[in-house]
Design a protein around this motif. Structure first.
Motif, mmCIF file in Angstrom:
data_model
loop_
_atom_site.group_PDB
_atom_site.id
_atom_site.type_symbol
_atom_site.label_atom_id
_atom_site.label_comp_id
_atom_site.label_asym_id
_atom_site.label_seq_id
_atom_site.Cartn_x
_atom_site.Cartn_y
_atom_site.Cartn_z
ATOM 1 N N TRP A 110 0.801 -1.222 0.000
ATOM 2 C CA TRP A 110 0.000 0.000 0.000
ATOM 3 C C TRP A 110 0.844 1.288 0.000
ATOM 4 C CZ3 TRP A 110 -0.011 -3.672 4.006
ATOM 5 C CH2 TRP A 110 0.771 -3.346 5.111
ATOM 6 N N ARG A 111 2.160 1.124 -0.107
ATOM 7 C CA ARG A 111 3.047 2.284 0.034
ATOM 8 C C ARG A 111 2.784 3.389 -0.988
ATOM 9 N NH1 ARG A 111 8.470 1.546 -0.640
ATOM 10 N NH2 ARG A 111 8.861 3.493 0.460
ATOM 11 N N ASP A 112 2.231 3.038 -2.124
ATOM 12 C CA ASP A 112 1.994 4.058 -3.156
ATOM 13 C C ASP A 112 0.582 4.647 -3.107
ATOM 14 O OD1 ASP A 112 4.551 3.662 -4.112
ATOM 15 O OD2 ASP A 112 3.922 2.001 -5.413
ATOM 16 N N TRP A 113 -0.227 4.211 -2.164
ATOM 17 C CA TRP A 113 -1.607 4.698 -2.066
ATOM 18 C C TRP A 113 -1.622 6.032 -1.297
ATOM 19 C CZ3 TRP A 113 -4.688 -0.336 -0.372
ATOM 20 C CH2 TRP A 113 -4.480 -1.337 -1.345
ATOM 21 N N GLY A 114 -1.468 7.085 -2.003
ATOM 22 C CA GLY A 114 -1.402 8.417 -1.386
ATOM 23 C C GLY A 114 -2.646 8.781 -0.596
ATOM 24 N N PHE A 115 -3.813 8.349 -1.128
ATOM 25 C CA PHE A 115 -5.061 8.681 -0.444
ATOM 26 C C PHE A 115 -5.104 8.041 0.952
ATOM 27 C CE2 PHE A 115 -9.444 7.373 0.623
ATOM 28 C CZ PHE A 115 -9.996 8.632 0.780
ATOM 29 N N LEU A 116 -4.678 6.768 1.021
ATOM 30 C CA LEU A 116 -4.676 6.057 2.309
ATOM 31 C C LEU A 116 -3.728 6.747 3.291
ATOM 32 C CD1 LEU A 116 -5.585 3.627 4.033
ATOM 33 C CD2 LEU A 116 -3.634 2.365 3.125
ATOM 34 N N ARG A 117 -2.589 7.172 2.788
ATOM 35 C CA ARG A 117 -1.612 7.855 3.629
ATOM 36 C C ARG A 117 -2.234 9.123 4.248
ATOM 37 N NH1 ARG A 117 4.286 8.843 3.593
ATOM 38 N NH2 ARG A 117 4.534 10.885 4.503
ATOM 39 N N GLN A 118 -2.925 9.878 3.405
ATOM 40 C CA GLN A 118 -3.529 11.130 3.904
ATOM 41 C C GLN A 118 -4.684 10.847 4.863
ATOM 42 O OE1 GLN A 118 -4.165 14.156 0.864
ATOM 43 N NE2 GLN A 118 -2.155 14.808 1.600
ATOM 44 N N LEU A 119 -5.416 9.782 4.557
ATOM 45 C CA LEU A 119 -6.520 9.395 5.446
ATOM 46 C C LEU A 119 -5.978 8.997 6.816
ATOM 47 C CD1 LEU A 119 -9.628 8.837 5.614
ATOM 48 C CD2 LEU A 119 -9.089 6.461 5.061
ATOM 49 N N LEU A 120 -4.897 8.216 6.802
ATOM 50 C CA LEU A 120 -4.279 7.795 8.071
ATOM 51 C C LEU A 120 -3.713 8.995 8.825
ATOM 52 C CD1 LEU A 120 -2.485 4.506 6.985
ATOM 53 C CD2 LEU A 120 -4.383 4.697 8.583
ATOM 54 N N ALA A 121 -3.166 9.957 8.082
ATOM 55 C CA ALA A 121 -2.653 11.173 8.730
ATOM 56 C C ALA A 121 -3.791 11.893 9.455
ATOM 57 C CB ALA A 121 -2.010 12.082 7.700
ATOM 58 N N LEU A 122 -4.963 11.906 8.806
ATOM 59 C CA LEU A 122 -6.135 12.543 9.416
ATOM 60 C C LEU A 122 -6.582 11.770 10.670
ATOM 61 C CD1 LEU A 122 -8.006 14.957 8.811
ATOM 62 C CD2 LEU A 122 -9.550 13.356 7.689
ATOM 63 N N VAL A 123 -6.600 10.453 10.544
ATOM 64 C CA VAL A 123 -6.964 9.615 11.706
ATOM 65 C C VAL A 123 -5.954 9.846 12.835
ATOM 66 C CG1 VAL A 123 -7.215 7.226 12.539
ATOM 67 C CG2 VAL A 123 -8.137 7.868 10.308
#
Lengths: 307, 180
Positions: A110-123
């Motif tokens: 999942w390292r390239d999934w930018g959306f997930l990264r930003q979602l996790l940052a929000l969480v």
């Protein structure tokens, strides 16, 4: 009568320290990621945040009278401790998954999934804020504990969590530098926050000592001139706040590195003292005198075999 | 449904500590655990206008009980008839309830790791009997009964005498009343 284990001990203070610091590290990392840009923070710092919270959890479990049944603390949604436990769990999981984005390892697809990264940052931002704040909320709601009661302790704990988290981010940046990182401007911000911390604690004690109930004034006097005053003035205010404040303003890495350690020392000292102060309850009429006359458990007449 | 309460008649209490001893023996409490201490308030004033009272303390079985709200495991519960007690097998000994209780009525049992407290002798009450401390008090300074029943002795004592509750300002709504 022995007061051993009748109140929260040092392990809970250490839990508050690690959990608060870890939660605030997530906040800092999330704000930088969401509003400034990615790749500003080292993998080390991203791992250390949730790791600190995990260590805090460990101390919390060890503090329990029945540590093997720790899972039960998730059971009462009305209790603030349960809310805190759930939030800390979410923050740890989310924090570690977020940190995995910086680790070059094949299984982390999942390292390239930018959306997930930003979602996790929000969480991380939300759960980290709750974890960093909730020890203060937990303490401030205790009606019968004069030193804690009131909303101000919440702000002091949040501020201390932010200060220690920034210090640890700075330390991580010294160990694993990231070129062009916004963290390079941290020392001045830390010095400003330390100044605020010193002023707010002085104000908190002054208000407790002068503008509240007799029990609250007595609890504050322990910090001002009583048995906790040396620890407060020397360990927390001088070594944990004022000295690192000055050292952060000197642009020498050695001084700033030492200053971060002093900030961490100040943070844990403050929490130890705050938890200790909670031993003072609003005593009922005649209760203090009654309890002072009870045996402590080591008296000869208690050990003698009377039969 | 009854709302159990206790009235302490401080005019009758002579500070003999019989209730304390009776409770310790019945519940087999270790030295450091005293569910119902009797403290001495005073003497106040100057001779010849002196006053002093004995204050029997115990769990206040508050209607708005902070200990029940604080318990993360649901071990601290309040029955429909108002009695606050601890379900031992659910307690993990986090001490949240001890810290939340403004009356110091809860104790950490070092042997079991759980928290223990006065439960108005729940087992006796369920069988229609009175708590052991009430049964023991030879001065009849402890009166136990249903607060919701206007004809009960506790209701009459509270309505006919001057009474106070401890730490009323904390909004815990305690169900132990002191008449003086």
């Amino acid at each position: 009568m022995s007061e051993k284990h009748q109140t929260w001990g040092w392990m809970l203070a250490v839990d508050f320290f690690f959990a608060g610091m870890g939660g605030a590290m997530l906040i800092v990392a999330a704000i930088i990621d969401l509003f400034i840009g990615k790749n500003q923070i080292s993998v080390l710092a991203n791992i250390v945040g949730p790791l600190c919270m995990s260590v805090g959890c460990g101390f919390l479990i060890l503090e329990l009278g029945r540590p093997l049944q720790a899972w039960r603390v998730f059971m009462n949604p009305k209790a603030i401790l349960t809310f805190g436990a759930w939030m800390m769990t979410f923050a740890i999981i989310s924090g570690f998954v977020y940190a995995s984005f910086g680790i070059d390892f094949g299984l982390f697809f999942w390292r390239d999934w930018g959306f997930l990264r930003q979602l996790l940052a929000l969480v991380n931002l939300v759960t980290g804020l709750v974890v960093a704040t909730y020890p203060g909320v937990l303490l401030g709601r205790h009606k019968g504990r004069p030193f804690w009661v009131g909303p101000a302790i919440m702000g002091l704990f949040l501020l201390s969590s932010l200060v220690t988290a920034l210090a640890l981010h700075l330390l991580c940046a010294m160990i694993a530098p990231v070129e062009g990182s916004v963290l390079n401007n941290l020392p001045k911000l830390l010095a400003a926050l330390l100044l605020a911390q010193g002023l707010l604690w002085a104000g908190y004690l002054w208000i407790k000592a002068s503008g509240t109930t007799a029990a609250e004034a007595a609890s504050a006097q322990r910090w001002i001139s009583g048995d906790l005053s040396k620890r407060f003035k020397i360990s927390f205010m001088l070594l944990g706040t004022l000295l690192p404040l000055v050292m952060f303003l000197i642009p020498v890495s050695l001084f700033q590195g030492l200053a971060t350690l002093l900030v961490l020392f100040g943070g844990v000292t403050m929490r130890m003292m705050t938890v200790t102060s909670g031993n003072d309850r609003t005593f009922l009429p005649g209760e203090l005198q009654y309890r002072s006359r009870l045996p402590h458990g080591h008296e000869r007449f208690l050990k003698k075999n009377w039969i | 449904m009854a709302r159990y309460a206790m009235v302490m008649d401080t005019r009758h209490c002579i500070g003999c500590h019989s209730c304390t001893i009776a409770c310790k023996i019945r519940n087999e409490l270790p030295t450091y655990m005293i569910y119902n201490p009797v403290t001495t308030d005073g003497p106040h004033g100057t001779f010849p206008h002196l006053n002093m009272l004995f204050l029997p303390l115990l769990c206040m079985h508050c209607d708005n009980s902070p200990c029940v709200d604080a318990c993360p495991t649901g071990a601290s519960v309040q029955t429909e008839n108002g009695i606050v007690h601890v379900v031992d097998k659910k307690c993990v000994g986090c001490l949240s309830c001890i810290m939340a209780c403004p009356y110091g009525a809860r104790y950490h049992n070092h042997e079991t790791g759980a928290v223990n407290k006065c439960n108005f002798c729940l087992d006796r009450v369920e069988e229609g009997m009175r708590p052991h401390c009430v049964e023991t008090c030879h001065q009849k300074a402890r009166i136990f009964g249903d607060l919701d029943d206007p004809n009960s002795e506790v209701s009459k004592l509270i309505s006919e005498n001057r009474s106070f509750q401890l730490l009323q300002e904390l909004n815990t709504d305690p169900c132990v009343f002191y008449i003086y």
